[in-house]
Design a protein around this motif. Structure first.
Motif, mmCIF file in Angstrom:
data_model
loop_
_atom_site.group_PDB
_atom_site.id
_atom_site.type_symbol
_atom_site.label_atom_id
_atom_site.label_comp_id
_atom_site.label_asym_id
_atom_site.label_seq_id
_atom_site.Cartn_x
_atom_site.Cartn_y
_atom_site.Cartn_z
ATOM 1 N N THR A 56 1.183 18.091 -20.714
ATOM 2 C CA THR A 56 2.713 18.922 -20.357
ATOM 3 C C THR A 56 3.132 17.566 -19.571
ATOM 4 O OG1 THR A 56 1.242 20.861 -19.468
ATOM 5 C CG2 THR A 56 3.651 21.052 -18.247
ATOM 6 N N HIS A 57 4.790 17.703 -20.075
ATOM 7 C CA HIS A 57 5.206 16.684 -18.658
ATOM 8 C C HIS A 57 6.523 17.458 -18.350
ATOM 9 C CE1 HIS A 57 4.148 13.806 -21.858
ATOM 10 N NE2 HIS A 57 4.198 14.438 -22.360
ATOM 11 N N ARG A 58 6.918 17.421 -17.002
ATOM 12 C CA ARG A 58 7.559 17.717 -15.984
ATOM 13 C C ARG A 58 7.788 17.102 -14.314
ATOM 14 N NH1 ARG A 58 4.469 22.380 -15.200
ATOM 15 N NH2 ARG A 58 4.421 23.312 -16.706
ATOM 16 N N ALA A 59 9.175 16.698 -14.839
ATOM 17 C CA ALA A 59 9.569 16.036 -13.347
ATOM 18 C C ALA A 59 9.111 14.610 -13.371
ATOM 19 C CB ALA A 59 9.547 16.022 -12.036
ATOM 20 N N GLY A 60 9.265 13.824 -14.796
ATOM 21 C CA GLY A 60 8.466 12.702 -14.369
ATOM 22 C C GLY A 60 6.731 12.296 -14.624
ATOM 23 N N THR A 111 -8.188 18.746 -14.336
ATOM 24 C CA THR A 111 -6.216 18.636 -14.536
ATOM 25 C C THR A 111 -6.349 17.109 -13.754
ATOM 26 O OG1 THR A 111 -6.178 20.597 -14.754
ATOM 27 C CG2 THR A 111 -4.190 19.052 -13.997
ATOM 28 N N LEU A 112 -6.033 16.503 -14.970
ATOM 29 C CA LEU A 112 -5.260 14.785 -14.297
ATOM 30 C C LEU A 112 -3.403 14.901 -14.599
ATOM 31 C CD1 LEU A 112 -7.617 12.961 -16.808
ATOM 32 C CD2 LEU A 112 -8.346 13.407 -14.131
ATOM 33 N N ALA A 113 -3.763 13.599 -13.794
ATOM 34 C CA ALA A 113 -1.637 13.431 -14.064
ATOM 35 C C ALA A 113 -1.201 12.228 -13.514
ATOM 36 C CB ALA A 113 -1.361 14.232 -12.526
ATOM 37 N N PHE A 114 -0.519 11.997 -13.521
ATOM 38 C CA PHE A 114 -0.299 9.856 -14.397
ATOM 39 C C PHE A 114 1.082 10.471 -14.132
ATOM 40 C CE2 PHE A 114 -1.578 10.746 -18.436
ATOM 41 C CZ PHE A 114 -0.823 10.404 -19.376
ATOM 42 N N ARG A 115 2.116 9.293 -13.647
ATOM 43 C CA ARG A 115 3.753 8.741 -13.726
ATOM 44 C C ARG A 115 3.722 8.665 -15.844
ATOM 45 N NH1 ARG A 115 6.451 5.339 -9.752
ATOM 46 N NH2 ARG A 115 5.496 7.478 -8.859
ATOM 47 N N THR A 169 3.012 13.199 -16.054
ATOM 48 C CA THR A 169 2.816 13.704 -17.342
ATOM 49 C C THR A 169 0.843 14.591 -17.035
ATOM 50 O OG1 THR A 169 3.552 12.289 -19.298
ATOM 51 C CG2 THR A 169 0.776 12.910 -19.649
ATOM 52 N N CYS A 170 0.308 15.930 -17.208
ATOM 53 C CA CYS A 170 -0.436 16.361 -16.923
ATOM 54 C C CYS A 170 -1.118 17.009 -18.415
ATOM 55 C CB CYS A 170 0.282 17.722 -15.826
ATOM 56 S SG CYS A 170 0.944 17.570 -14.225
ATOM 57 N N LEU A 171 -2.729 16.368 -18.113
ATOM 58 C CA LEU A 171 -3.753 16.859 -19.391
ATOM 59 C C LEU A 171 -4.807 17.352 -18.212
ATOM 60 C CD1 LEU A 171 -4.164 12.872 -19.863
ATOM 61 C CD2 LEU A 171 -3.119 14.556 -20.740
ATOM 62 N N GLN A 172 -5.031 18.657 -19.186
ATOM 63 C CA GLN A 172 -6.191 19.325 -19.224
ATOM 64 C C GLN A 172 -7.078 19.133 -20.412
ATOM 65 O OE1 GLN A 172 -5.800 24.141 -18.294
ATOM 66 N NE2 GLN A 172 -7.981 23.504 -18.415
ATOM 67 N N VAL A 173 -8.333 18.763 -19.463
ATOM 68 C CA VAL A 173 -9.184 18.140 -20.438
ATOM 69 C C VAL A 173 -10.885 18.399 -19.843
ATOM 70 C CG1 VAL A 173 -8.066 15.838 -20.613
ATOM 71 C CG2 VAL A 173 -9.288 16.231 -18.978
ATOM 72 N N ARG A 174 -10.702 18.916 -20.915
ATOM 73 C CA ARG A 174 -12.892 20.024 -21.067
ATOM 74 C C ARG A 174 -13.472 18.640 -21.448
ATOM 75 N NH1 ARG A 174 -12.175 22.804 -25.207
ATOM 76 N NH2 ARG A 174 -13.590 21.496 -26.471
ATOM 77 N N ARG A 184 -9.734 2.682 -21.312
ATOM 78 C CA ARG A 184 -10.104 1.938 -21.879
ATOM 79 C C ARG A 184 -9.153 2.009 -23.456
ATOM 80 N NH1 ARG A 184 -15.729 0.818 -19.707
ATOM 81 N NH2 ARG A 184 -15.642 -0.413 -17.524
ATOM 82 N N SER A 185 -9.307 2.756 -23.129
ATOM 83 C CA SER A 185 -8.269 2.958 -24.982
ATOM 84 C C SER A 185 -7.426 3.048 -24.941
ATOM 85 C CB SER A 185 -8.936 4.536 -25.474
ATOM 86 O OG SER A 185 -7.632 5.459 -24.839
ATOM 87 N N GLY A 186 -5.875 2.287 -24.105
ATOM 88 C CA GLY A 186 -4.790 2.279 -23.729
ATOM 89 C C GLY A 186 -4.561 3.817 -23.718
ATOM 90 N N THR A 187 -4.924 5.013 -24.136
ATOM 91 C CA THR A 187 -4.233 5.904 -24.004
ATOM 92 C C THR A 187 -3.467 6.276 -22.893
ATOM 93 O OG1 THR A 187 -5.394 6.564 -25.919
ATOM 94 C CG2 THR A 187 -4.500 8.570 -25.193
ATOM 95 N N VAL A 188 -4.708 6.958 -21.438
ATOM 96 C CA VAL A 188 -4.087 6.839 -20.256
ATOM 97 C C VAL A 188 -4.102 5.411 -19.214
ATOM 98 C CG1 VAL A 188 -5.071 8.258 -18.801
ATOM 99 C CG2 VAL A 188 -5.496 9.169 -20.879
ATOM 100 N N PRO A 189 -3.594 5.714 -18.063
ATOM 101 C CA PRO A 189 -3.238 4.629 -17.887
ATOM 102 C C PRO A 189 -4.580 4.744 -16.489
ATOM 103 C CG PRO A 189 -1.713 5.943 -17.167
ATOM 104 C CD PRO A 189 -1.959 6.509 -18.343
ATOM 105 N N HIS A 190 -5.148 3.193 -16.580
ATOM 106 C CA HIS A 190 -5.849 2.903 -15.506
ATOM 107 C C HIS A 190 -5.383 2.934 -14.535
ATOM 108 C CE1 HIS A 190 -4.034 -1.556 -15.729
ATOM 109 N NE2 HIS A 190 -4.504 -1.863 -14.693
#
Length: 131
Positions: A93-97, A122-126, A99-104, A55-61
């Motif tokens: 981390t950005h790889r091959a189009g 670990t979360l990933a999105f384009r 974005t991967c996030l490691q969150v705690r 909802r913050s607009g930082t991570v895609p829905h």
């Protein structure tokens, strides 16, 4: 996205989540468990944290994939607990189009200083491209 995604940014639950008989019974009904098994309540806090980040607009829905999770539990939630959480972006981390996030996610019971549980996910999105 509305805000830039940076390592170290945090998202908090907007309000404490009460561990009550209705919440526990709801999980028991869905999972086919008993009303005295409270561990699934931790996932309610994790879900609220993810919703807050989206909802913050930082991570895609759309297109967000949860690829891995590890949870360490110091103690189980108890009826009457009021739980809150803090999600921290640890690495990006950005790889091959993508974005991967490691969150705690630190999940804390009101009145206690140490988290009752800590989840690492670990979360990933384009990776978004320009406007």
């Amino acid at each position: 996205m509305a805000r830039d995604l940076v390592e170290g940014m945090t998202f908090a639950t907007p309000a404490a989540i009460a561990v009550d008989t209705d919440l526990v019974a709801g999980f028991a009904a869905v999972l086919g468990g008993s009303d005295d098994f409270l561990l699934p309540v931790l996932f309610r806090v994790s879900t609220v944290l993810a919703q807050t980040a989206i909802r913050s607009g930082t991570v895609p829905h759309d297109g967000l994939v949860h690829t891995a999770e590890s949870m360490r539990i110091r103690r189980e939630p108890r009826l009457g607990d009021r739980l809150s959480g803090l999600l921290t972006v640890e690495t990006i981390t950005h790889r091959a189009g993508a974005t991967c996030l490691q969150v705690r996610s630190d999940i804390v019971a009101e009145g206690e200083s140490a988290p009752i549980a800590v989840a690492t996910s670990t979360l990933a999105f384009r990776t978004p491209t320009g406007p």
